[in-house]
Design an enzyme around this catalytic site. Structure first.
Site, PDB file in Angstrom:
ATOM      1  N   ILE A  13       0.942  -1.222   0.132  1.00 39.95           N
ATOM      2  CA  ILE A  13      -0.037  -0.006   0.199  1.00 39.95           C
ATOM      3  C   ILE A  13       0.785   1.141   0.029  1.00 39.95           C
ATOM      4  CG2 ILE A  13      -1.837   1.178   1.168  1.00 39.95           C
ATOM      5  CD1 ILE A  13      -2.763  -1.469  -0.059  1.00 39.95           C
ATOM      6  N   GLY A 111      -5.586  -2.366   8.529  1.00 34.78           N
ATOM      7  CA  GLY A 111      -5.342  -3.455   9.470  1.00 34.78           C
ATOM      8  C   GLY A 111      -5.430  -3.002  11.010  1.00 34.78           C
ATOM      9  N   SER A 140     -10.436  -1.023   5.279  1.00 34.62           N
ATOM     10  CA  SER A 140      -9.780  -2.330   4.459  1.00 34.62           C
ATOM     11  C   SER A 140     -10.199  -2.413   2.984  1.00 34.62           C
ATOM     12  CB  SER A 140      -9.934  -3.560   5.003  1.00 34.62           C
ATOM     13  OG  SER A 140     -10.951  -4.101   4.891  1.00 34.62           O
ATOM     14  N   CYS A 141      -9.290  -2.817   2.115  1.00 35.47           N
ATOM     15  CA  CYS A 141      -9.723  -2.949   0.794  1.00 35.47           C
ATOM     16  C   CYS A 141     -11.056  -3.730   0.659  1.00 35.47           C
ATOM     17  CB  CYS A 141      -8.774  -3.844   0.040  1.00 35.47           C
ATOM     18  SG  CYS A 141      -8.379  -5.488   0.922  1.00 35.47           S
ATOM     19  N   ASN A 142     -11.409  -4.654   1.366  1.00 35.59           N
ATOM     20  CA  ASN A 142     -12.702  -5.164   1.226  1.00 35.59           C
ATOM     21  C   ASN A 142     -13.892  -4.455   1.712  1.00 35.59           C
ATOM     22  OD1 ASN A 142     -12.508  -7.871   0.004  1.00 35.59           O
ATOM     23  ND2 ASN A 142     -11.152  -8.373   1.705  1.00 35.59           N
ATOM     24  N   HIS A 192     -15.482  -7.227   8.311  1.00 37.03           N
ATOM     25  CA  HIS A 192     -16.179  -6.530   7.225  1.00 37.03           C
ATOM     26  C   HIS A 192     -17.106  -5.859   7.407  1.00 37.03           C
ATOM     27  CE1 HIS A 192     -13.281  -9.537   5.652  1.00 37.03           C
ATOM     28  NE2 HIS A 192     -12.747  -8.651   5.100  1.00 37.03           N
ATOM     29  N   GLY A 193     -18.268  -6.524   7.713  1.00 35.75           N
ATOM     30  CA  GLY A 193     -19.871  -5.982   8.214  1.00 35.75           C
ATOM     31  C   GLY A 193     -19.667  -4.983   9.114  1.00 35.75           C
ATOM     32  N   HIS A 217      -9.907 -10.005  -4.415  1.00 40.65           N
ATOM     33  CA  HIS A 217     -10.984 -10.464  -3.897  1.00 40.65           C
ATOM     34  C   HIS A 217     -12.283 -10.536  -4.609  1.00 40.65           C
ATOM     35  CE1 HIS A 217      -8.532  -9.917   0.047  1.00 40.65           C
ATOM     36  NE2 HIS A 217      -8.579  -8.505  -0.276  1.00 40.65           N
TER      37      HIS A 217
HETATM   38  N1  LIG Z   1      -2.142  -5.583   1.015  1.00 42.90           N
HETATM   39  C1  LIG Z   1      -3.352  -5.249   0.916  1.00 42.90           C
HETATM   40  O1  LIG Z   1      -4.307  -6.021   0.319  1.00 42.90           O
HETATM   41  C2  LIG Z   1      -4.189  -4.226   1.484  1.00 42.90           C
HETATM   42  C3  LIG Z   1      -3.453  -3.767   2.949  1.00 42.90           C
HETATM   43  N2  LIG Z   1      -4.389  -3.017   3.768  1.00 42.90           N
HETATM   44  C4  LIG Z   1      -3.811  -2.621   5.029  1.00 42.90           C
HETATM   45  O2  LIG Z   1      -2.527  -1.670   4.700  1.00 42.90           O
HETATM   46  C5  LIG Z   1      -1.669  -1.825   5.762  1.00 42.90           C
HETATM   47  C6  LIG Z   1      -0.278  -2.446   5.050  1.00 42.90           C
HETATM   48  O3  LIG Z   1      -0.482  -3.301   4.469  1.00 42.90           O
HETATM   49  P1  LIG Z   1       0.630  -3.593   3.368  1.00 42.90           P
HETATM   50  O4  LIG Z   1       0.887  -2.942   2.630  1.00 42.90           O
HETATM   51  O5  LIG Z   1      -0.086  -4.964   2.589  1.00 42.90           O
HETATM   52  O6  LIG Z   1       1.689  -4.390   3.977  1.00 42.90           O
HETATM   53  P2  LIG Z   1       3.243  -4.876   3.495  1.00 42.90           P
HETATM   54  O7  LIG Z   1       3.880  -5.898   4.300  1.00 42.90           O
HETATM   55  O8  LIG Z   1       3.220  -5.079   2.147  1.00 42.90           O
HETATM   56  O9  LIG Z   1       4.106  -3.593   3.752  1.00 42.90           O
HETATM   57  C7  LIG Z   1       4.278  -2.951   4.990  1.00 42.90           C
HETATM   58  C8  LIG Z   1       5.620  -2.466   5.177  1.00 42.90           C
HETATM   59  O10 LIG Z   1       5.493  -1.886   6.454  1.00 42.90           O
HETATM   60  C9  LIG Z   1       7.433  -1.973   6.631  1.00 42.90           C
HETATM   61  N3  LIG Z   1       7.542  -2.174   8.016  1.00 42.90           N
HETATM   62  C10 LIG Z   1       7.583  -3.329   8.711  1.00 42.90           C
HETATM   63  N4  LIG Z   1       8.010  -3.237   9.912  1.00 42.90           N
HETATM   64  C11 LIG Z   1       8.026  -1.929  10.079  1.00 42.90           C
HETATM   65  C12 LIG Z   1       8.410  -0.800  11.042  1.00 42.90           C
HETATM   66  N5  LIG Z   1       8.676  -1.363  12.547  1.00 42.90           N
HETATM   67  N6  LIG Z   1       8.264   0.374  10.925  1.00 42.90           N
HETATM   68  C13 LIG Z   1       8.095   0.845   9.578  1.00 42.90           C
HETATM   69  N7  LIG Z   1       7.872   0.029   8.675  1.00 42.90           N
HETATM   70  C14 LIG Z   1       7.680  -1.277   8.822  1.00 42.90           C
HETATM   71  C15 LIG Z   1       7.547  -2.913   5.766  1.00 42.90           C
HETATM   72  O11 LIG Z   1       8.651  -2.355   5.011  1.00 42.90           O
HETATM   73  P3  LIG Z   1      10.205  -2.897   4.860  1.00 42.90           P
HETATM   74  O12 LIG Z   1      10.236  -3.506   3.151  1.00 42.90           O
HETATM   75  O13 LIG Z   1      11.189  -1.689   4.744  1.00 42.90           O
HETATM   76  O14 LIG Z   1      10.481  -3.882   5.891  1.00 42.90           O
HETATM   77  C16 LIG Z   1       6.700  -3.328   4.795  1.00 42.90           C
HETATM   78  O15 LIG Z   1       7.073  -3.013   3.536  1.00 42.90           O
HETATM   79  C17 LIG Z   1      -2.165  -3.034   6.820  1.00 42.90           C
HETATM   80  O16 LIG Z   1      -2.908  -2.060   7.782  1.00 42.90           O
HETATM   81  C18 LIG Z   1      -3.154  -3.782   5.908  1.00 42.90           C
HETATM   82  O17 LIG Z   1      -4.230  -4.277   6.468  1.00 42.90           O
HETATM   83  C19 LIG Z   1      -5.333  -2.298   3.297  1.00 42.90           C
HETATM   84  C20 LIG Z   1      -6.002  -2.601   1.951  1.00 42.90           C
HETATM   85  C21 LIG Z   1      -5.448  -3.774   1.138  1.00 42.90           C
HETATM   86  O1  LIG Z   2      -7.645  -5.230   3.882  1.00 48.20           O
HETATM   87  C1  LIG Z   2      -7.442  -6.213   3.246  1.00 48.20           C
HETATM   88  O2  LIG Z   2      -8.258  -7.553   3.509  1.00 48.20           O
HETATM   89  P1  LIG Z   2      -9.456  -7.337   4.480  1.00 48.20           P
HETATM   90  O3  LIG Z   2     -10.318  -6.323   3.948  1.00 48.20           O
HETATM   91  O4  LIG Z   2     -10.140  -8.892   4.276  1.00 48.20           O
HETATM   92  O5  LIG Z   2      -9.037  -7.238   5.878  1.00 48.20           O
HETATM   93  C2  LIG Z   2      -6.238  -6.347   2.675  1.00 48.20           C
HETATM   94  O6  LIG Z   2      -6.528  -7.353   1.666  1.00 48.20           O
HETATM   95  C3  LIG Z   2      -5.296  -6.937   3.622  1.00 48.20           C
HETATM   96  O7  LIG Z   2      -5.423  -8.149   4.059  1.00 48.20           O
HETATM   97  P2  LIG Z   2      -4.565  -8.923   4.860  1.00 48.20           P
HETATM   98  O8  LIG Z   2      -4.743  -8.752   6.179  1.00 48.20           O
HETATM   99  O9  LIG Z   2      -5.263 -10.551   4.751  1.00 48.20           O
HETATM  100  O10 LIG Z   2      -3.294  -9.012   4.212  1.00 48.20           O
END
Ligand SMILES: NC(=O)C1=CN([C@@H]2O[C@H](COP(=O)(O)OP(=O)(O)OC[C@H]3O[C@@H](n4cnc5c(N)ncnc54)[C@H](OP(=O)(O)O)[C@@H]3O)[C@@H](O)[C@H]2O)C=CC1
Ligand SMILES: O=C(OP(=O)(O)O)[C@H](O)COP(=O)(O)O
Length: 334
Positions: A13, A111, A140-142, A192-193, A217
């Site tokens: 993200i 999250g 969240s995305c969903n 989600h709901g 999804h």
């Molecule tokens: N992926 C998805 O489908 C979706 C995710 N979300 C939400 O978005 C948020 C992020 O998810 P997502 O992008 O998938 O997660 P990722 O794991 O892809 O990315 C999170 C990033 O956070 C970094 N990170 C890890 N530890 C730390 C730390 N201590 N301090 C700062 N950065 C850190 C990591 O970077 P590094 O590479 O530098 O270690 C990592 O790349 C969550 O809340 C998730 O629920 C929402 C919608 C959709």
């Molecule tokens: O926001 C999301 O899903 P969710 O709406 O099912 O919680 C993203 O796909 C991240 O889900 P994940 O926490 O399963 O990586």
């Protein structure tokens, strides 16, 4: 005024939000954080994005390979007006104290619990609620996908029942599964709901299953109607709803695979499909029940919401002006 934006957590993200910020004429990307100097850190640097260590404890990792960082997260916080926290789920709530101390506004992702922020946000549903706020959670995305289509037909809803078929992992996430299983969220409702209810006040129950796919999804949605509506009217409503697109099986959109191919054909960055994809043929009304099926590109649908949340928090534009600007800058089709 250009709002100075930092991104803490440059993952799925975070990197997309950072890119989207660079496309806005009223925002400036100041920098992003990384915990390690991997290829994503080098790519950010190549793109001219200042890379900060996510905290002091990570500095030695960068020093060891001679990767020069612009500072640490605390330095980044001194430079920005708002930080987009896109760290792994649950970490944002812990980071909040740092943001408060620095006097910086913050956006959290889905999250995090709703209580982490003052408002849970989906631009087209409740933009006004985020005006001037300091802490906003993009759901969240969903939840974003459900809220986009359900808010469009809100006046017709008596009760919603929705089943979420969730992708197991993002394409870049090699550590997660399942590989050969279906994992139900055994607690009903799934999050989600209740999460939709943090944005729009409707009756809704959801259940969810994780399946072995990485692309998108899929949601199967059933609405008990409060008043009659015909399927063709629902089609008209979705056709005029921003960030919702109708796709026809008749034209070859058999599955999520073709939806992603469509985004590739548009030459979208990272094949992002920011819009929620509703299968047109799935929209049907039987008695007082409306059915439809939609797909959500989990890596990108929340990206425009983060941009609109920034505009709302700094009162840079009203709802429709912000949505228009964001859509135009990201090539969102409508
Ligand atoms: N992926 C998805 O489908 C979706 C995710 N979300 C939400 O978005 C948020 C992020 O998810 P997502 O992008 O998938 O997660 P990722 O794991 O892809 O990315 C999170 C990033 O956070 C970094 N990170 C890890 N530890 C730390 C730390 N201590 N301090 C700062 N950065 C850190 C990591 O970077 P590094 O590479 O530098 O270690 C990592 O790349 C969550 O809340 C998730 O629920 C929402 C919608 C959709
Ligand atoms: O926001 C999301 O899903 P969710 O709406 O099912 O919680 C993203 O796909 C991240 O889900 P994940 O926490 O399963 O990586």
């Amino acid at each position: 005024m250009r709002v100075k934006v930092g991104v803490n957590g440059y993952g799925t993200i975070g990197k997309r939000v950072a890119y989207a910020v660079t496309k806005q004429d009223d925002m400036k990307l100041i920098g992003v954080t990384k915990t390690k100097p991997d290829f994503e850190a080098y790519r950010a640097k190549e793109l001219g994005i200042p890379v900060y260590a996510a905290s002091e404890e990570f500095l030695p990792r960068f020093e060891k390979v001679g990767f020069e960082v612009a500072g640490t997260l605390s330095d980044l916080l001194n430079e920005v007006d708002v930080i987009v926290d896109a760290t792994p789920g649950g970490m944002g709530a812990k980071n909040k104290a740092l943001y408060e101390k620095a006097g910086v506004k913050a956006i959290f992702q889905g999250g995090e619990k709703a209580t982490t922020a003052e408002v849970s946000f989906v631009a087209q549903a409740n933009y006004e609620k985020a005006l001037g706020k300091d802490y906003v959670r993009v759901v969240s995305c969903n939840t974003t996908g459900l809220t986009r289509t359900l808010s469009a037909i809100g006046g017709y809803i008596d009760y919603v029942y929705a089943v979420m078929i969730r992708r197991a992992a993002d394409p870049n996430d090699a550590k997660r599964g399942p590989v050969n299983a279906i994992t139900p969220s055994v607690t009903v409702p799934s999050h989600h709901g209740p999460d939709v209810q943090t944005v729009i006040p409707i009756n809704i129950e959801t259940s969810a299953f994780v399946v072995p796919t990485t692309l998108m999804h899929v949601h199967s949605i059933m609405v008990e109607l409060k008043k009659p509506i015909e399927a063709k009217d629902v089609v008209d409503i979705f056709e005029s709803t921003t960030r919702v697109l109708l796709f026809e099986k008749e034209r070859g959109f058999d599955s999520t695979a073709q939806l992603i191919e469509f985004a590739r054909d548009l030459h979208r960055e990272w094949n992002n499909l920011y819009e929620i994809a509703v299968w047109k043929e799935s929209i049907s009304v039987r008695g007082n029940r409306l059915f439809y099926i939609q797909a959500v590109h989990q890596e990108s649908d929340v990206v425009p919401e983060n941009i609109d949340a920034i505009r709302a928090m700094f009162e840079l534009a009203d709802k429709w002006e912000s949505i228009r600007k964001t859509n135009e800058s990201l090539g969102i089709l409508k």
